[in-house]
Design a protein around this motif. Structure first.
Motif, mmCIF file in Angstrom:
data_model
loop_
_atom_site.group_PDB
_atom_site.id
_atom_site.type_symbol
_atom_site.label_atom_id
_atom_site.label_comp_id
_atom_site.label_asym_id
_atom_site.label_seq_id
_atom_site.Cartn_x
_atom_site.Cartn_y
_atom_site.Cartn_z
ATOM 1 N N ILE A 174 32.889 -22.094 -31.058
ATOM 2 C CA ILE A 174 33.316 -20.741 -30.722
ATOM 3 C C ILE A 174 33.475 -19.914 -31.993
ATOM 4 O O ILE A 174 33.894 -20.424 -33.038
ATOM 5 C CB ILE A 174 34.643 -20.783 -29.924
ATOM 6 C CG1 ILE A 174 34.904 -19.434 -29.251
ATOM 7 C CG2 ILE A 174 35.823 -21.189 -30.808
ATOM 8 C CD1 ILE A 174 36.000 -19.476 -28.215
ATOM 9 N N THR A 175 33.095 -18.636 -31.916
ATOM 10 C CA THR A 175 33.166 -17.756 -33.079
ATOM 11 C C THR A 175 33.715 -16.390 -32.680
ATOM 12 O O THR A 175 34.022 -16.131 -31.518
ATOM 13 C CB THR A 175 31.772 -17.555 -33.726
ATOM 14 O OG1 THR A 175 30.942 -16.809 -32.825
ATOM 15 C CG2 THR A 175 31.112 -18.890 -34.058
ATOM 16 N N ALA A 176 33.790 -15.509 -33.662
ATOM 17 C CA ALA A 176 34.315 -14.159 -33.445
ATOM 18 C C ALA A 176 33.530 -13.401 -32.373
ATOM 19 O O ALA A 176 34.107 -12.573 -31.653
ATOM 20 C CB ALA A 176 34.303 -13.384 -34.757
ATOM 21 N N ALA A 177 32.245 -13.661 -32.259
ATOM 22 C CA ALA A 177 31.443 -12.986 -31.237
ATOM 23 C C ALA A 177 31.953 -13.303 -29.836
ATOM 24 O O ALA A 177 31.944 -12.448 -28.945
ATOM 25 C CB ALA A 177 29.978 -13.389 -31.370
ATOM 26 N N ASP A 178 32.415 -14.522 -29.638
ATOM 27 C CA ASP A 178 32.945 -14.919 -28.330
ATOM 28 C C ASP A 178 34.288 -14.252 -28.055
ATOM 29 O O ASP A 178 34.577 -13.864 -26.917
ATOM 30 C CB ASP A 178 33.089 -16.441 -28.271
ATOM 31 C CG ASP A 178 31.781 -17.153 -28.555
ATOM 32 O OD1 ASP A 178 30.816 -16.943 -27.794
ATOM 33 O OD2 ASP A 178 31.720 -17.912 -29.544
ATOM 34 N N PHE A 179 35.107 -14.098 -29.116
ATOM 35 C CA PHE A 179 36.393 -13.414 -28.950
ATOM 36 C C PHE A 179 36.172 -11.945 -28.590
ATOM 37 O O PHE A 179 37.009 -11.328 -27.944
ATOM 38 C CB PHE A 179 37.231 -13.500 -30.220
ATOM 39 C CG PHE A 179 37.569 -14.899 -30.639
ATOM 40 C CD1 PHE A 179 37.639 -15.927 -29.713
ATOM 41 C CD2 PHE A 179 37.799 -15.201 -31.971
ATOM 42 C CE1 PHE A 179 37.949 -17.222 -30.097
ATOM 43 C CE2 PHE A 179 38.113 -16.489 -32.367
ATOM 44 C CZ PHE A 179 38.189 -17.509 -31.435
ATOM 45 N N SER A 180 35.061 -11.390 -29.024
ATOM 46 C CA SER A 180 34.732 -10.013 -28.690
ATOM 47 C C SER A 180 34.227 -9.893 -27.254
ATOM 48 O O SER A 180 34.591 -8.958 -26.522
ATOM 49 C CB SER A 180 33.670 -9.481 -29.659
ATOM 50 O OG SER A 180 33.267 -8.173 -29.312
ATOM 51 N N LEU A 181 33.419 -10.847 -26.827
ATOM 52 C CA LEU A 181 32.816 -10.773 -25.499
ATOM 53 C C LEU A 181 33.760 -11.195 -24.378
ATOM 54 O O LEU A 181 33.661 -10.684 -23.257
ATOM 55 C CB LEU A 181 31.554 -11.640 -25.452
ATOM 56 C CG LEU A 181 30.317 -11.035 -26.116
ATOM 57 C CD1 LEU A 181 29.214 -12.082 -26.246
ATOM 58 C CD2 LEU A 181 29.822 -9.844 -25.320
ATOM 59 N N ALA A 182 34.684 -12.089 -24.657
ATOM 60 C CA ALA A 182 35.572 -12.593 -23.609
ATOM 61 C C ALA A 182 36.336 -11.472 -22.898
ATOM 62 O O ALA A 182 36.335 -11.408 -21.660
ATOM 63 C CB ALA A 182 36.533 -13.627 -24.189
ATOM 64 N N PRO A 183 37.005 -10.570 -23.627
ATOM 65 C CA PRO A 183 37.716 -9.479 -22.941
ATOM 66 C C PRO A 183 36.772 -8.521 -22.219
ATOM 67 O O PRO A 183 37.112 -7.992 -21.157
ATOM 68 C CB PRO A 183 38.458 -8.768 -24.073
ATOM 69 C CG PRO A 183 38.504 -9.749 -25.200
ATOM 70 C CD PRO A 183 37.240 -10.528 -25.083
ATOM 71 N N LYS A 184 35.614 -8.278 -22.795
ATOM 72 C CA LYS A 184 34.657 -7.356 -22.177
ATOM 73 C C LYS A 184 34.182 -7.898 -20.833
ATOM 74 O O LYS A 184 34.057 -7.150 -19.854
ATOM 75 C CB LYS A 184 33.479 -7.106 -23.119
ATOM 76 C CG LYS A 184 33.880 -6.385 -24.400
ATOM 77 C CD LYS A 184 32.738 -6.330 -25.407
ATOM 78 C CE LYS A 184 33.195 -5.700 -26.719
ATOM 79 N NZ LYS A 184 32.122 -5.714 -27.751
ATOM 80 N N LEU A 185 33.913 -9.191 -20.778
ATOM 81 C CA LEU A 185 33.492 -9.793 -19.518
ATOM 82 C C LEU A 185 34.611 -9.751 -18.485
ATOM 83 O O LEU A 185 34.350 -9.615 -17.284
ATOM 84 C CB LEU A 185 33.030 -11.231 -19.756
ATOM 85 C CG LEU A 185 31.674 -11.365 -20.460
ATOM 86 C CD1 LEU A 185 31.435 -12.798 -20.910
ATOM 87 C CD2 LEU A 185 30.543 -10.903 -19.536
ATOM 88 N N LEU A 186 35.839 -9.859 -18.934
ATOM 89 C CA LEU A 186 36.964 -9.725 -18.014
ATOM 90 C C LEU A 186 37.011 -8.320 -17.425
ATOM 91 O O LEU A 186 37.213 -8.146 -16.213
ATOM 92 C CB LEU A 186 38.283 -10.030 -18.737
ATOM 93 C CG LEU A 186 39.546 -9.826 -17.900
ATOM 94 C CD1 LEU A 186 39.602 -10.813 -16.744
ATOM 95 C CD2 LEU A 186 40.797 -9.956 -18.776
#
Length: 222
Positions: free
Chosen positions: A158-170
């Motif tokens: 897991i990387t920063a890109a995933d931390f960015s996408l996780a809230p957006k997908l929510l």
């Protein structure tokens, strides 16, 4: 709908000799995707912080005094107030290098157009204006990437890109279900599984805003 009450976060950081920021602090809007990204980074890096409550619909004078534009997230760093989640997370990565969540440069832009396409579709009043198709194209691109590179954007780690996408997908899931009775198509299996993995992490569960606050936040922008 209940009036939306927004949470701010204040990160009180230990002495600088422990690689923490001395007397610096951070304010974030609890329900926003950019602020949620910062919260995830703090949690995953085990940086201590304290939550307080502020109503963004009526920003207090003390907040506007230190941050006239009223933007969130904003962090006080080396005597200056710095907005933007990109900058804040880069600083956190630099000052707290372990564990590292740097995304390989060639994969850092994956999913970068997801939020803009989602917002356009959410606000659209014309079913034939192409905004739904544009969002579906972004989701398909992400789905194809995860199929070839997953389970995370950069592979197994897991990387920063995933931390960015996780809230957006929510926000895609919650807001579009509420306002448009719309959901990510079932054939986007890699995106759906990806969201489930991210949203199942302890850091996400601890920082996730309730659906009602997400909905109320977008209602203000409709």
């Amino acid at each position: 709908m209940a009036r939306c009450s927004w949470r701010f976060l204040t990160a009180h950081l230990p002495p600088f000799d422990k690689l923490f920021f001395n007397n610096d602090c951070l304010y974030v809007c609890y329900a926003g995707p950019f602020c949620h990204r910062v919260l995830l980074t703090l949690e995953e890096k085990n940086i201590p912080y304290k939550l307080t409550l502020v109503d963004l619909s009526n920003k207090p004078e003390w907040f506007l005094k230190i941050n006239p534009e009223g933007k969130v997230p904003v962090m006080k760093y080396e005597g200056k107030w710095i907005p933007e989640s990109d900058v804040i997370t880069e600083i956190l990565e630099e000052k707290f290098p372990g564990p590292s969540f740097k995304t390989p440069p060639e994969k850092a832009s994956v999913g970068s157009e997801l939020l803009p396409s989602f917002v356009k579709f959410l606000r659209s009043k014309d079913r034939s204006d192409g905004t739904e198709e544009a969002l579906l194209a972004e989701l398909k691109s992400l789905n194809d990437h995860l199929k070839d590179n997953g389970p995370y954007v950069a592979g197994d780690k897991i990387t920063a890109a995933d931390f960015s996408l996780a809230p957006k997908l929510l926000h895609v899931k919650v807001a579009l279900a509420h306002f448009k009775n719309w959901s990510i198509p079932s054939d986007m299996t890699y995106v759906i599984n990806y969201a489930e993995i991210l949203h199942g992490r302890e850091s996400f569960a601890k920082t996730r805003a309730a659906d009602e606050y997400i909905i109320a936040g977008w209602l203000r922008h409709m």
